[in-house]
Design a protein around this motif. Structure first.
Motif, PDB file in Angstrom:
ATOM      1  N   ARG A 118       0.895  -1.031   0.104  1.00 47.53           N
ATOM      2  CA  ARG A 118       0.340  -0.090   0.207  1.00 47.53           C
ATOM      3  C   ARG A 118       0.874   1.228  -0.028  1.00 47.53           C
ATOM      4  NH1 ARG A 118      -3.609  -1.726   3.078  1.00 47.53           N
ATOM      5  NH2 ARG A 118      -2.478  -1.471   5.323  1.00 47.53           N
ATOM      6  N   ASP A 120       4.138   1.593  -1.132  1.00 50.63           N
ATOM      7  CA  ASP A 120       4.769   1.786  -2.378  1.00 50.63           C
ATOM      8  C   ASP A 120       3.650   1.976  -3.557  1.00 50.63           C
ATOM      9  OD1 ASP A 120       6.891   1.051  -0.843  1.00 50.63           O
ATOM     10  OD2 ASP A 120       7.108  -1.163  -1.508  1.00 50.63           O
ATOM     11  N   THR A 121       2.623   1.832  -3.377  1.00 58.30           N
ATOM     12  CA  THR A 121       1.749   1.848  -4.192  1.00 58.30           C
ATOM     13  C   THR A 121       1.284   3.115  -4.403  1.00 58.30           C
ATOM     14  OG1 THR A 121       0.753  -0.293  -4.402  1.00 58.30           O
ATOM     15  CG2 THR A 121      -0.388   1.461  -5.355  1.00 58.30           C
ATOM     16  N   ASP A 122       1.176   4.124  -3.198  1.00 53.18           N
ATOM     17  CA  ASP A 122       0.757   5.536  -2.960  1.00 53.18           C
ATOM     18  C   ASP A 122       1.756   6.635  -3.173  1.00 53.18           C
ATOM     19  OD1 ASP A 122      -1.719   4.429  -2.162  1.00 53.18           O
ATOM     20  OD2 ASP A 122      -1.560   4.595   0.071  1.00 53.18           O
TER      21      ASP A 122
END
Length: 123
Positions: A118, A120-122
């Motif tokens: 989460r 790393d995705t943000d």
């Protein structure tokens, strides 16, 4: 009346505690302590049980633990001589918090993995 400890003493205490936490929190130290918790082991048995550790790193870790009084080294009078490593009483006092930390880590692997994804995705 209690006087506050001078800042220099606090700094020295923090450095000492930090050094110990770095040593006992080292991944190899923790794994060796966990493996030795149940019974003494010979070097090659330890090496097999601690996945990924090199012979040099295991030697260094055992020497450090022995120097700190956490591991006892016993040479058996055989031909060739066999060496066995065991946690000392002092080492056993460390093994319980290490075991609890390992259990916490295992119980939270998925949560930590999900949080990392989460994060790393943000970014």
């Amino acid at each position: 009346m209690n006087m506050p400890t001078p800042p220099a003493a606090n700094t020295a205490d923090c450095r000492g505690v930090s050094e110990i936490l770095n040593r006992v929190g080292d991944k190899w130290t923790m794994q060796v302590v966990v493996v030795l918790r149940d019974r003494p082991r010979r070097f090659n048995d330890l090496k097999r049980q601690v996945a990924g550790i090199s012979q040099q790193m295991l030697t260094r870790t055992l020497k450090t633990l022995e120097r700190d009084g956490m591991v006892e080294r016993t040479v058996c009078a055989t031909t060739p001589p066999q060496v066995e490593y065991a946690l000392s009483e002092f080492g056993h006092s460390l093994s319980e918090p290490v075991r609890q930390l390992a259990q916490w880590a295992a119980a939270n692997l998925v949560t930590i993995h999900d949080n990392r994804l989460r994060y790393d995705t943000d970014r």
